[in-house]
Design a protein around this motif. Structure first.
Motif, PDB file in Angstrom:
ATOM      1  N   VAL A 148       0.837  -1.206   0.000  1.00 37.56           N
ATOM      2  CA  VAL A 148       0.000   0.000   0.000  1.00 37.56           C
ATOM      3  C   VAL A 148       0.870   1.253   0.000  1.00 37.56           C
ATOM      4  N   PHE A 149       1.907   1.247   0.828  1.00 36.78           N
ATOM      5  CA  PHE A 149       2.774   2.427   0.881  1.00 36.78           C
ATOM      6  C   PHE A 149       3.456   2.669  -0.464  1.00 36.78           C
ATOM      7  N   CYS A 150       3.938   1.605  -1.098  1.00 34.57           N
ATOM      8  CA  CYS A 150       4.609   1.759  -2.386  1.00 34.57           C
ATOM      9  C   CYS A 150       3.662   2.301  -3.450  1.00 34.57           C
ATOM     10  N   VAL A 151       2.395   1.911  -3.381  1.00 33.19           N
ATOM     11  CA  VAL A 151       1.415   2.394  -4.352  1.00 33.19           C
ATOM     12  C   VAL A 151       1.216   3.902  -4.210  1.00 33.19           C
ATOM     13  N   LEU A 152       1.312   4.433  -3.000  1.00 34.71           N
ATOM     14  CA  LEU A 152       1.090   5.864  -2.769  1.00 34.71           C
ATOM     15  C   LEU A 152       2.073   6.716  -3.564  1.00 34.71           C
ATOM     16  N   HIS A 153       3.369   6.401  -3.465  1.00 34.42           N
ATOM     17  CA  HIS A 153       4.322   7.238  -4.221  1.00 34.42           C
ATOM     18  C   HIS A 153       4.386   6.834  -5.691  1.00 34.42           C
ATOM     19  N   LEU A 154       3.930   5.614  -5.998  1.00 35.38           N
ATOM     20  CA  LEU A 154       3.833   5.214  -7.399  1.00 35.38           C
ATOM     21  C   LEU A 154       2.896   6.142  -8.164  1.00 35.38           C
ATOM     22  N   LEU A 155       1.776   6.505  -7.563  1.00 33.88           N
ATOM     23  CA  LEU A 155       0.789   7.343  -8.245  1.00 33.88           C
ATOM     24  C   LEU A 155       1.367   8.706  -8.618  1.00 33.88           C
ATOM     25  N   VAL A 156       2.220   9.250  -7.759  1.00 37.95           N
ATOM     26  CA  VAL A 156       2.841  10.544  -8.054  1.00 37.95           C
ATOM     27  C   VAL A 156       3.850  10.397  -9.192  1.00 37.95           C
ATOM     28  N   ALA A 157       4.661   9.350  -9.152  1.00 32.40           N
ATOM     29  CA  ALA A 157       5.668   9.141 -10.190  1.00 32.40           C
ATOM     30  C   ALA A 157       5.041   8.903 -11.559  1.00 32.40           C
ATOM     31  N   LEU A 158       3.856   8.306 -11.601  1.00 29.88           N
ATOM     32  CA  LEU A 158       3.184   8.047 -12.876  1.00 29.88           C
ATOM     33  C   LEU A 158       2.907   9.338 -13.633  1.00 29.88           C
ATOM     34  N   VAL A 159       2.508  10.368 -12.917  1.00 29.12           N
ATOM     35  CA  VAL A 159       2.172  11.642 -13.559  1.00 29.12           C
ATOM     36  C   VAL A 159       3.431  12.390 -13.977  1.00 29.12           C
ATOM     37  N   GLY A 160       4.465  12.367 -13.129  1.00 33.53           N
ATOM     38  CA  GLY A 160       5.734  12.941 -13.528  1.00 33.53           C
ATOM     39  C   GLY A 160       6.125  14.226 -12.843  1.00 33.53           C
ATOM     40  N   TYR A 161       6.938  14.991 -13.531  1.00 38.68           N
ATOM     41  CA  TYR A 161       7.673  16.138 -13.002  1.00 38.68           C
ATOM     42  C   TYR A 161       6.795  17.134 -12.246  1.00 38.68           C
ATOM     43  N   LYS A 162       5.714  17.578 -12.871  1.00 35.54           N
ATOM     44  CA  LYS A 162       4.904  18.644 -12.270  1.00 35.54           C
ATOM     45  C   LYS A 162       4.220  18.201 -10.988  1.00 35.54           C
ATOM     46  N   LEU A 163       3.705  16.983 -10.964  1.00 33.71           N
ATOM     47  CA  LEU A 163       3.027  16.516  -9.756  1.00 33.71           C
ATOM     48  C   LEU A 163       4.030  16.257  -8.633  1.00 33.71           C
ATOM     49  N   ILE A 164       5.232  15.821  -8.974  1.00 39.09           N
ATOM     50  CA  ILE A 164       6.267  15.637  -7.955  1.00 39.09           C
ATOM     51  C   ILE A 164       6.569  16.967  -7.277  1.00 39.09           C
TER      52      ILE A 164
END
Length: 475
Positions: A148-164
């Motif tokens: 579950v924890f890994c999925v949380l930051h996965l979602l941000v990385a999927l979108v990329g630079y601006k969301l990070i």
């Protein structure tokens, strides 16, 4: 300072990032220099920095010496990573793509591969810390908590630079408030005998603790410019440097000090469940504290998966542009996160010992690379690169610069006699009183060796670049 440099230029790019490793055109540059401050503050003010800070106390230093080593290590190490950040706006390409200029198109795969391993190691450690805490908070199995924890930051990385970047701006405020509250609470519960606790500080232990803090900052170096490459090209060097440096060095120092304080109070509890131990400082709202501490790890976790994607592309891609960068990033970060989660589930042992071994190992490998890269950028080519040639196997930078590759290997070999870790102790450590100065050796051999190599190549006519202006550094 121009308005563009301040970031007033309209943002022309979609939220879902459409770029991979290719050069970012001037028309698509956006963002504000101070975003580097919030990004690197949030990346440092999080739980893995707490664990790193605790190491100084577990080595046997009392709190005063632990804090001193943390401050020195972060202030020194932060210089290297901030100098790398300057390369982003000026070149507009990911950090490990720029490394092809030193090692060659194929030769650059060596440091890039090591960097991918670094990302994977930190992904495992983040999964252990965050997943374990989530399991303790919710009652779910630890393996489920890791996923579950890994999925949380996965979602941000999927979108990329601006969301990070956007996530980092929010998390930096949340983390700052929570860690300030933890500092106040820990300061009131330090043992009364603390000023005299710990073993007498020896030069060897002090230098080892400094090395660990330096390594924390240096491990940002291979990807710090990935998050400044969208800034306008005319962003002043000093502006990029100082926003990055203050966010990382100050944020890292403050959080590691909290980790040292926590270890001084109860290092065993911290080692067992770092987030749970800190959340218990405020038992009435421990659930909210756990949530905030878990959220503090999201930016760094997302940067790891995102950076691993860029570094892997720099190893295997022969093209500067993918047909669908967003799809390629999605497939990669899902696979990368899955591997990290599985390894975290299979991992066991002392969290603090594991993290110490990871950070020192990476320091030994990355210091020679950062010495070569920064020497090339500031003192050999002085910021002048043929961007298109970075994507050409048979371009001016060649397929493999064997001189740089061999120097990199020699620099690592030169470090070995001075290495002091639980996995290996070099033969010169004992005569030095246990001091670990391997990173200093790697820095000198790599930096001076590369400068001499570049001068020799220029004298032999191997380098055809025109004479360049004097080095321009932020201060």
């Amino acid at each position: 300072m121009s308005n563009d440099a301040e970031g007033s230029r309209p943002d022309p790019t979609p939220t879902l990032e459409q770029h991979g490793i290719e050069h970012i055109p001037a028309a698509e540059r956006h963002g504000k220099p101070w975003h580097q401050l919030t990004l690197w503050f949030s990346s440092n003010v999080q739980m893995t920095a707490v664990v790193t800070g605790a190491v100084a106390v577990t080595l046997g230093l009392d709190l005063k010496w632990a804090i001193a080593t943390i401050v020195i290590g972060n202030l020194v190490g932060g210089v290297f990573m901030a100098y790398h950040s300057v390369q982003g706006p000026e070149l507009g390409v990911p950090q490990m793509i720029q490394s092809r200029a030193q090692f060659g198109f194929l030769g650059g795969a060596l440091p890039s591969f090591i960097v991918v391993l670094m990302y994977l190691g930190f992904s495992v450690e983040g999964g252990l810390v965050g997943g374990g805490a989530l399991a303790g908070w919710t009652g779910m199995p630890k393996s489920a908590g890791i996923v579950v924890f890994c999925v949380l930051h996965l979602l941000v990385a999927l979108v990329g630079y601006k969301l990070i970047h956007a996530t980092a701006r929010v998390i930096s405020v949340l983390s700052g408030i929570v860690f300030l509250a933890l500092f106040v609470q820990l300061a009131t519960h330090l043992p009364a005998h603390l000023p005299n606790s710990g073993s007498p500080a020896t030069p060897g232990t002090v230098l080892l603790a400094v090395s660990i803090s330096v390594s924390w900052q240096v491990t940002w170096a291979p990807y710090v410019s990935d998050y400044s490459r969208y800034l306008p090209e005319d962003t002043p060097r000093g502006t990029t440097f100082w926003y990055t440096y203050l966010g990382s060095a100050v944020g890292g120092t403050a959080t590691m000090v909290i980790g040292a304080m926590a270890a001084a109070v109860n290092d065993k509890a911290l080692n067992s469940d770092a987030i749970g131990f800190l959340a218990d400082r405020y038992p009435a709202i421990s659930g909210l504290v756990v949530f905030a501490l878990l959220m503090s790890m999201i930016p760094a976790g997302a940067e790891g998966a995102y950076g691993a994607f860029l570094s892997t592309l720099s190893i295997f891609s022969r093209k500067d542009r993918l047909r669908s960068p967003a799809l390629a990033r999605a497939l990669f970060v899902i696979g990368f996160t899955l591997v990290g989660a599985v390894l975290a589930i299979l991992s066991s042992g002392s969290m603090i010992t594991t993290y110490t071994n990871i950070t020192l190992f990476l320091l030994y490998l990355l210091i020679p690379w950062t010495a070569i890269n920064l020497t090339d950028y500031y003192f050999v080519r002085r910021g002048h690169y043929d961007i298109s040639a970075l994507f050409e196997p048979d371009g001016r930078y060649g397929r493999c610069n064997w001189g740089a590759v061999i120097l990199y290997a020699v620099s690592i070999a030169a470090e070995l006699p001075f290495v002091n870790s639980s996995l290996y102790v070099g033969p010169l450590v004992k005569p030095l009183g246990g001091a670990d100065i391997a990173w200093l050796v790697g820095l000198v051999v790599g930096g001076i060796g590369y400068y001499a190599l570049a001068r020799a190549n220029r004298c032999d006519g191997a380098e055809s670049e025109a004479p360049l202006p004097q080095p321009r550094v932020p201060f």
